[in-house]
Design a protein around this motif. Sequence first.
Motif: not given
Length: 293
Positions: A1-4, A6-9, A39-44, A77-80
């Motif tokens: 992960m890049e030092t960042n 502002q995170l992509k979660v 922030l990208v969230a997933t659900v069923a 597409d996320a860092d975390v």
Amino acid sequence: METNTQLKVAVIGCGALGTAIAVGALDSSSETGLGVKQLVATVATEPSKRRVEDALSNHASRVTVLTREENVRAAKDADVVLLSFKPIKRAEVFAVPGFKEALRGKLILSIMAGITTKEVNRLIYGEEPASDSGSPLQAVRAMPNMAASIKQAVTLYTPNPGTTKENLEIASWVFSQVGEAYQIPENSFDICAVLVGCAGSLLLLAIDGLLDAAVAEGVRRPEVQNLVVNSAIGMMNLVPAGDHPSVLREKIASPGGCSIRALLELEKLGVRSAFTSAIMAAAERSKTMSSSR
Ligand SMILES: NC(=O)c1ccc[n+]([C@@H]2O[C@H](COP(=O)([O-])OP(=O)(O)OC[C@H]3O[C@@H](n4cnc5c(N)ncnc54)[C@H](OP(=O)(O)O)[C@@H]3O)[C@@H](O)[C@H]2O)c1
């Protein structure tokens, strides 16, 4: 992960706790310099997708909500990546082609109850110990509780050996957005985790029992519910303020009074050891969850 900063979660399995943590991280105006860029969230299911879109609507420009078919895209597409689906779903989630590969090189935060960092390693890399170009998996196991939804959780966390200081700071920051976060060693994680994750449900059962007494004496539950809960919260707050629970209990129970009668009744019914046994049973269950697939 890049030092960042502002995170992509990605939040994979954005249910009750995932949503609470997402809201906390998105709401944050932290002085540490850390924040959430997207922030990208997933659900069923579709109804849950609408629920999460609603819950995160204050941050709509930074949020995308997807269903499970898009887990790989979300993670890639996320860092975390926060793994916040139920432990029983892990085989199904990890069986999707490309998912484990999408997690490699990311900081993984897992809140799956009872799932060790070793098991997270196995899920991502198979039976062989993990490494990303020679460096260990960057993963943190955590146990928050439902009070995350009002930003009053206590979250315990423990890192996979070799997780960097920077990633630990990110993990601590994420969980601090929904309350207090404490790092503890993995060998005491099961017992401590059930104390913060499950003990609340036992105390709620006690509250329910207290309210039954009101009903039995002819008082309706809603009339006394908040009185009982708020007086319990006030009493509990005396403990961090410096009073030991047993000293406090002794102070309340005056000679010949009502409290001592009630306490003796509970001791006769074995309530104290029932609480101990219940938590020990939960800790035993937690210890076996990583191996039950
Ligand atoms: N609840 C607690 O008090 C507590 C305390 C500590 C730790 N935990 C742990 O925290 C985690 C979350 O618990 P929770 O209470 O928030 O559970 P929850 O509300 O049931 O959330 C789980 C979410 O996972 C989604 N999901 C299921 N299969 C999926 C898939 N294949 N891909 C993407 N998403 C999927 C579900 O979607 P749908 O809504 O569409 O079904 C649901 O939104 C669990 O691992 C639990 O062990 C819970």
